[in-house]
Write an enzyme that holds these catalytic residues in place. Structure first.
Site, PDB file in Angstrom:
ATOM      1  CB  CYS A 273      -0.971  -0.202   1.160  1.00 37.74           C
ATOM      2  SG  CYS A 273      -2.473   0.922   0.882  1.00 37.74           S
TER       3      CYS A 273
ATOM      4  CD  GLU B 225       0.191  -4.777   6.132  1.00 35.98           C
ATOM      5  OE1 GLU B 225       0.151  -5.861   4.989  1.00 35.98           O
ATOM      6  OE2 GLU B 225       0.091  -3.655   5.970  1.00 35.98           O
TER       7      GLU B 225
ATOM      8  CG  HIS C 173      -2.982  -2.983   3.853  1.00 37.94           C
ATOM      9  ND1 HIS C 173      -1.789  -2.396   4.414  1.00 37.94           N
ATOM     10  CD2 HIS C 173      -3.775  -2.145   3.464  1.00 37.94           C
ATOM     11  CE1 HIS C 173      -2.263  -1.128   4.218  1.00 37.94           C
ATOM     12  NE2 HIS C 173      -3.033  -1.007   3.579  1.00 37.94           N
TER      13      HIS C 173
HETATM   14  N1  GLN Z   1      -3.699   6.219   1.049  1.00 37.92           N
HETATM   15  C1  GLN Z   1      -2.333   6.113   1.540  1.00 37.92           C
HETATM   16  C2  GLN Z   1      -1.434   6.920   0.800  1.00 37.92           C
HETATM   17  O1  GLN Z   1      -1.738   7.289  -0.318  1.00 37.92           O
HETATM   18  C3  GLN Z   1      -2.122   4.346   1.542  1.00 37.92           C
HETATM   19  C4  GLN Z   1      -2.954   3.651   2.552  1.00 37.92           C
HETATM   20  C5  GLN Z   1      -2.447   2.486   2.989  1.00 37.92           C
HETATM   21  O2  GLN Z   1      -1.226   2.269   3.166  1.00 37.92           O
HETATM   22  N2  GLN Z   1      -3.143   1.736   3.487  1.00 37.92           N
HETATM   23  O3  GLN Z   1      -0.379   6.901   1.325  1.00 37.92           O
END
Ligand code: GLN
Length: 194
Positions: free
Chosen positions: A77, A173, A171
């Site tokens: 992410c 994790e 994710h």
């Molecule tokens: N929306 C976050 C970003 O742009 C990422 C979200 C996340 O890691 N769950 O940094």
């Protein structure tokens, strides 16, 4: 095998728990010297702008770029965002992957959702894999050495591999299923042996 988890902001503890379940005690990385002797590194989810700014403040950008040359990095992410070449706005990035990313790509209403998918490259001990998205990005372009690894049924790319580098917009994790962490550890092992 020594594995690090970047621990500046975000859900690094959850990655630590997933790794411990697989018998690996990670080192939490906060300073460049914490990278010494590591074979693999995880960049967690969180807020990519914040993590990027802290990476600059702690002089971690160049050392992590060097790490990416011949060791394994997995970004989940926000971590995947930091690995991208471009994200359509100014923010500190590692730019180690041939990807262009759109942040918060699923919009506000459905910004967090879950989906079951077949993930053929994971250990087939369970029939499908539960993907968790939390204000996740999508890979809007994958080029050069980067290859799409997993897409949603509508075709949007949510995981990319580029040799020793892995990026996922979801994710692993956050779930009990450790098969993605196992896949990452296998990448580390194969690079280590090569
Ligand atoms: N929306 C976050 C970003 O742009 C990422 C979200 C996340 O890691 N769950 O940094």
């Amino acid at each position: 095998m020594k594995i690090g988890v970047l621990a500046l902001q975000g859900d690094f503890r959850e990655h630590g728990i997933a790794l411990s379940k697989l018998g690996v005690e990670p080192r939490f990385v906060r300073l460049p010297k914490d990278l010494d002797g590591l074979n693999g590194l995880i960049l967690p989810g969180g807020e990519s702008t914040t993590i990027g700014k802290l990476m600059v403040a702690y002089d971690l950008v160049e050392p992590i770029r060097q790490f990416a040359v011949n060791r394994v990095i997995w970004g989940t992410c926000a971590g995947a965002i930091l690995m991208a070449k471009e994200v359509g706005q100014e923010q500190p990035l590692l730019q180690v992957m041939d990807t262009i990313i759109t942040r918060n790509a699923f919009g506000r209403q459905v910004d967090s959702f879950e989906i079951e998918l077949d993930v053929p490259f994971l250990n087939p001990s369970q029939p499908s894999y539960h993907l968790t998205f939390i204000r996740g990005p999508v890979f809007s372009a994958v080029f050069g050495r980067a290859k799409p690894l997993l897409s949603l049924p509508d075709g949007r790319i949510v995981a990319v591999r580029q040799d020793n580098l892995l990026a996922t917009s979801f994710h692993p994790e956050m779930t009990e299923d450790t098969r993605f962490h196992q896949y990452f550890l296998e990448m580390v092992e194969s690079v280590h042996e090569a």
